[in-house]
Scaffold this motif. Structure first.
Motif, short mmCIF file in Angstrom:
data_model
loop_
_atom_site.label_atom_id
_atom_site.label_comp_id
_atom_site.label_asym_id
_atom_site.label_seq_id
_atom_site.Cartn_x
_atom_site.Cartn_y
_atom_site.Cartn_z
N SER A 1 0.86 -1.20 0.00
CA SER A 1 0.00 0.00 0.00
C SER A 1 0.89 1.24 0.00
CB SER A 1 -0.89 0.01 1.24
OG SER A 1 -1.71 -1.13 1.29
N ARG A 2 0.41 2.28 -0.68
CA ARG A 2 1.17 3.53 -0.70
C ARG A 2 0.25 4.71 -0.44
NH1 ARG A 2 5.50 5.27 -4.70
NH2 ARG A 2 3.80 5.38 -6.21
N ILE A 3 0.72 5.61 0.44
CA ILE A 3 0.05 6.87 0.70
C ILE A 3 0.96 7.99 0.21
CG2 ILE A 3 -0.95 8.40 2.46
CD1 ILE A 3 -1.28 5.92 4.24
N LEU A 4 0.50 8.71 -0.82
CA LEU A 4 1.31 9.78 -1.40
C LEU A 4 0.77 11.12 -0.97
CD1 LEU A 4 1.68 8.46 -5.08
CD2 LEU A 4 3.19 8.05 -3.12
N LEU A 5 1.64 11.97 -0.43
CA LEU A 5 1.30 13.34 -0.06
C LEU A 5 2.07 14.28 -0.97
CD1 LEU A 5 -0.24 15.09 2.09
CD2 LEU A 5 1.96 15.26 3.28
N ASP A 6 1.34 15.04 -1.79
CA ASP A 6 1.96 15.92 -2.78
C ASP A 6 2.94 15.15 -3.67
OD1 ASP A 6 0.62 18.28 -2.05
OD2 ASP A 6 2.02 18.64 -0.41
N GLY A 7 2.54 13.93 -4.00
CA GLY A 7 3.33 13.11 -4.92
C GLY A 7 4.46 12.33 -4.29
N LYS A 8 4.71 12.50 -2.98
CA LYS A 8 5.79 11.81 -2.30
C LYS A 8 5.22 10.80 -1.31
CE LYS A 8 8.93 15.78 -2.66
NZ LYS A 8 9.76 16.76 -1.91
N ALA A 9 5.83 9.62 -1.26
CA ALA A 9 5.32 8.56 -0.40
C ALA A 9 5.53 8.92 1.07
CB ALA A 9 6.03 7.25 -0.72
N LEU A 10 4.48 8.73 1.86
CA LEU A 10 4.56 8.94 3.30
C LEU A 10 5.00 7.65 3.98
CD1 LEU A 10 1.37 10.92 4.44
CD2 LEU A 10 3.75 11.66 4.66
N PRO A 11 5.91 7.73 4.95
CA PRO A 11 6.20 6.53 5.74
C PRO A 11 4.93 6.02 6.39
CG PRO A 11 7.85 8.22 6.14
CD PRO A 11 6.76 8.86 5.32
N PRO A 12 4.78 4.71 6.51
CA PRO A 12 3.51 4.16 7.00
C PRO A 12 3.20 4.51 8.45
CG PRO A 12 5.15 2.43 6.74
CD PRO A 12 5.73 3.65 6.13
N GLU A 13 4.20 4.72 9.31
CA GLU A 13 3.96 4.99 10.72
C GLU A 13 4.43 6.39 11.07
OE1 GLU A 13 5.98 1.69 12.56
OE2 GLU A 13 4.08 0.64 12.81
N VAL A 14 3.70 7.04 11.98
CA VAL A 14 3.98 8.43 12.32
C VAL A 14 5.37 8.60 12.92
CG1 VAL A 14 2.95 8.30 14.63
CG2 VAL A 14 2.99 10.48 13.41
N ARG A 15 5.86 7.59 13.64
CA ARG A 15 7.17 7.72 14.27
C ARG A 15 8.29 7.76 13.25
NH1 ARG A 15 7.17 1.74 17.13
NH2 ARG A 15 6.99 0.50 15.22
N SER A 16 8.00 7.34 12.02
CA SER A 16 9.02 7.38 10.97
C SER A 16 8.89 8.61 10.09
CB SER A 16 8.92 6.12 10.09
OG SER A 16 9.07 4.95 10.86
N ARG A 17 7.89 9.45 10.34
CA ARG A 17 7.66 10.63 9.51
C ARG A 17 8.45 11.83 10.03
NH1 ARG A 17 1.06 10.20 8.38
NH2 ARG A 17 1.16 8.13 7.37
N SER A 18 8.82 12.70 9.11
CA SER A 18 9.54 13.91 9.49
C SER A 18 8.58 14.91 10.11
CB SER A 18 10.19 14.52 8.25
OG SER A 18 9.20 15.01 7.35
N ALA A 19 9.13 15.96 10.71
CA ALA A 19 8.30 17.00 11.32
C ALA A 19 7.39 17.65 10.28
CB ALA A 19 9.18 18.04 12.00
N ASP A 20 7.92 17.88 9.06
CA ASP A 20 7.11 18.49 8.01
C ASP A 20 5.97 17.57 7.58
OD1 ASP A 20 8.57 20.79 7.97
OD2 ASP A 20 9.85 20.20 6.29
N GLU A 21 6.24 16.26 7.54
CA GLU A 21 5.19 15.31 7.15
C GLU A 21 4.11 15.20 8.22
OE1 GLU A 21 7.86 12.30 4.34
OE2 GLU A 21 7.79 12.02 6.52
N ILE A 22 4.51 15.32 9.48
CA ILE A 22 3.53 15.24 10.57
C ILE A 22 2.62 16.45 10.56
CG2 ILE A 22 3.27 15.31 13.08
CD1 ILE A 22 5.79 13.55 13.26
N LYS A 23 3.20 17.63 10.41
CA LYS A 23 2.36 18.83 10.46
C LYS A 23 1.50 18.98 9.20
CE LYS A 23 5.55 22.35 8.58
NZ LYS A 23 6.32 23.56 8.92
N ALA A 24 1.85 18.28 8.13
CA ALA A 24 1.09 18.37 6.89
C ALA A 24 -0.25 17.66 6.97
CB ALA A 24 1.91 17.82 5.73
N VAL A 25 -0.37 16.66 7.89
CA VAL A 25 -1.60 15.89 8.03
C VAL A 25 -2.07 16.00 9.47
CG1 VAL A 25 -2.73 13.66 7.72
CG2 VAL A 25 -0.79 14.27 6.27
N GLN A 26 -3.19 16.70 9.69
CA GLN A 26 -3.73 16.92 11.02
C GLN A 26 -5.17 16.41 11.10
OE1 GLN A 26 -2.00 18.37 13.84
NE2 GLN A 26 -0.37 17.72 12.44
N ILE A 27 -5.74 16.47 12.31
CA ILE A 27 -7.09 15.93 12.52
C ILE A 27 -7.89 16.83 13.44
CG2 ILE A 27 -6.33 14.44 14.42
CD1 ILE A 27 -8.45 12.37 13.44
#
Length: 678
Positions: free
Chosen positions: A411-437
């Motif tokens: 499975s792939r989740i692409l944010l602005d054309g770039k693959a997101l790491p599957p788990e939040v702990r592997s995501r960068s600060a920019d990737e975390i702030k890009a997806v909020q709830i």
């Protein structure tokens, strides 16, 4: 109710007050109403209007600080305010029953369903064997399939709809004269809500019980109730037959509530939803004049100085308004022009792309496919509405986007054309702030011990990396964006209204200038007046910042108003997806059509509702072929049982997963016979 029949419930100038710092604060003021035998009476109004206080006062279960300060409450002719303890226990045991908003809290999680049902009949004098037999029969009467099996289950093993049926069965087991329903359908899916309301209506007629239905869902009230009372600031401001009252309100507060509702044809970018200006007054704060005058667009000096009487304004109609004939002239509270929605750029890179997304859980060696091959795209500034019953996979998809659970390999989740790491702990600060709830319940999402400044400031520091004066300036900008002021900065959540708390939650989500915001039932716990303000706010922020939303909601009116695209999930499969207008106007997948037919309407007119038999199948053993065939009202033959249909799209990208040819789908042909394809 015939003239000779005495009402089951009669409130005679009932007043209730709470003691706050030694002062008596009036919460209900001289409320008078009657509920006839076998009648359903709806009570509506914003939070704080006194609806639930009425229900608590009727059973004398007010909190220690509350007391009935005047008037009478008569049930079957007995004045509740004068009953001794023994008589009060008998009344609670046999005459009055109540169904609460959250069935999960009303049930004991450590006892089986059969044990809890049997306790009701045991209290009424049945032997253990008779109690078990009557319990099983009662579960069958509330349309729970396989009641013998359910008797041995625990509450957590039942869906929300089945839990609510269980609570209704317990309430009706004693054949009460009066059944009080306090927000019984809040949080339920549209199909389950419709089934529960149909069930209550059928059982009302079967048992002859009278119903007091308390809700902020005006459509549910219109569909079930014979008459409606409108409460505002502890006063009954309007009363009348449900259909007449909602069609032609005679009080400006009722008119304001109705204008807050998203209606067919209303969409963001066309016109903002109307909203009632200001906030309900604090108890007892208005000493003279009409209690609604500070928020009413028709008020004048007469309204501000003279309390209007509760006067007859037509057959069965009464209103507490000086100008009931001018209500239709109430000026719009939100006269802003339509939002400037940017033109869609089909060449733009999607903010979100799922290629495709699957999630499988391993439960004791058994595989549960919570999501299976879900492919979606979301463009900048778009809203994707995600609908489906509980268990369809909506929350699993949201959690996967946020990195709270890892999807299946491949499975792939692409944010602005770039693959997101599957788990939040592997995501960068920019990737975390890009997806909020933004969560459903701001009370649970906000730390109640922290001030608004601290709650939003922490998010600004963590997501935007700002500190000191820059952080303070950004906090103030965010509060201004969500229409809050500096006065709210030192406040804690308990000092804010529900709408204000949700605005704080929205401000926190926008602290890092996100690209995608997951809105998980953001308005389901809010009054319609607050809901309209939050929906307008989300639409304005989207137009201003070009943020994209994934909107999860069971309220199809909200989905219709805010969404550009709609995706329909069932048992983890994508059954339909397309532009909102295409999905809503049809042709529809049979499941989508059933969801749309179940949506309540304030007109009170019940269209042809498509009933889905049975429960959503278990993901442990999903049906073969089309996963919807076991409940589908338009199953066409063995092909549905053995072959999974493809997700076929038309030229506009409107895709439907069904064996029926597209020309045979749609509301007009829902009952037409169809031939099985070769």
């Amino acid at each position: 109710m015939s003239p000779a029949a005495s009402p089951v419930l009669r409130l005679d100038e009932l007043s209730v007050s709470y003691s706050v710092r030694g002062r008596a604060m009036p919460v209900l003021t001289k409320v008078s109403l009657e509920v006839g035998r076998g009648e359903a009476y709806g009570l509506v109004g914003e939070s704080g209007s006194g609806k639930s206080t009425v229900a608590l006062a009727l059973q004398r279960v007010l909190p220690p600080s509350g007391r009935i300060s005047g008037g009478r409450a008569l049930i079957e002719g007995q004045d509740v305010t004068s009953l001794d303890r023994a008589a009060l226990r008998r009344m609670r045991a046999k005459t009055v029953a109540m169904v609460f908003q959250d069935p999960g809290r009303a049930l004991n999680p450590s006892l089986t369903i059969g044990r809890q049902m049997a306790e009701v009949f045991a209290i009424l004098g049945s032997s253990a064997r008779e109690a078990a037999e009557r319990s099983e029969a009662m579960l069958a009467r509330v349309r729970i399939s396989s009641p013998a099996r359910v008797m041995g289950a625990y509450p957590h093993q039942l869906s929300g709809g089945m839990q609510q049926r269980m609570v209704i069965a317990m309430a009706l087991a004693k054949s009460p004269s009066l059944l009080i329903l306090d927000e019984p359908t809040t949080g339920l899916d549209a199909t389950i809500e419709a089934e529960v309301l149909d069930l209550v209506d059928d059982l009302r007629r079967e048992f002859g019980a009278s119903i007091l239905f308390i809700s902020h869902n005006l459509g549910a009230i219109a569909g079930l109730c014979d008459r409606v009372g409108v409460l505002y600031a502890g006063r009954l401001v309007e009363e009348g037959p449900a259909r007449a009252l909602f069609a032609e309100p005679r009080h400006s507060y009722t008119e304001g509530l109705l204008r807050c509702l998203p209606r067919a044809g209303m969409r963001k970018g066309v016109a903002p939803l109307d909203a009632i200006p200001g906030f309900p007054p604090a108890p007892g704060s208005i000493k003279q004049g009409c209690v609604f005058a500070p928020r009413c667009g028709l008020s004048d000096e007469r309204c501000r100085t003279i309390d209007p009487p509760f006067a007859v304004v037509g057959e069965g109609r009464a209103s507490r308004c000086h100008y009931p004939d001018r209500v239709a002239d109430l000026p719009r509270a939100t006269p802003a022009p339509a939002l400037a929605v940017p033109a869609r750029d089909d060449a733009a890179v999607p903010v979100l792309a799922l290629e495709p997304l699957s999630k499988t859980y391993d439960t004791g060696g058994a595989k549960v496919h919570a999501l299976r091959d879900v492919s979606l795209t979301l463009m900048p500034g778009e809203t994707l509405g995600l609908v489906g019953e509980s268990g369809s996979g909506k929350s699993t998809l949201a959690h996967a986007l946020l990195g709270l659970l890892a999807p299946d390999p491949g499975s792939r989740i692409l944010l602005d054309g770039k693959a997101l790491p599957p788990e939040v702990r592997s995501r960068s600060a920019d990737e975390i702030k890009a997806v909020q709830i933004v969560f459903q319940n701001p009370d649970s999402a906000l730390n109640r011990s922290q001030s608004v400044r601290r709650l939003v400031g922490r998010a600004v520091k963590r997501l935007a990396g700002l500190s000191g004066a820059a952080r303070e300036a950004q906090v103030r900008r965010l509060l201004d964006a969500v229409r809050l002021t500096e006065r709210q900065l030192p406040a804690r959540p308990r000092q804010l209204s529900g709408g204000m708390k949700q605005r704080v939650a929205v401000a926190r989500a926008f602290a890092g200038s996100p690209r995608l915001v997951v809105c998980d039932e953001p308005t389901s716990a809010l009054d319609v007046s607050v809901q309209s303000a939050i929906l307008n706010l989300l639409a304005e922020l989207q137009a201003e910042r070009q943020v994209s939303y994934l909107l999860i909601s069971h309220d199809l009116g909200v989905v219709r108003y805010l969404s550009d695209k709609i995706a329909v999930l069932y048992l983890g499969r994508l059954m339909e997806v397309g532009r909102a207008t295409d999905v809503l106007d049809g042709p529809h997948h049979p499941y989508t059509e059933a969801l749309l037919s179940a949506a309540p309407s304030v007109s009170g007119e019940r269209g042809t509702r498509i009933r889905l038999e049975g429960q959503v199948p278990s993901g442990l053993n999903p049906p073969t072929g089309c996963v919807f065939h076991t409940r589908c009202p338009r199953r066409i033959g063995p092909i549905c049982d053995t072959e999974e249909p493809p997700l076929a799209a038309d030229d506009a990208g409107h895709a439907i997963r069904c064996h029926l040819p597209r020309e045979q789908l749609g509301r007009a042909l829902a009952t037409a016979p169809v031939a099985e394809p070769a």
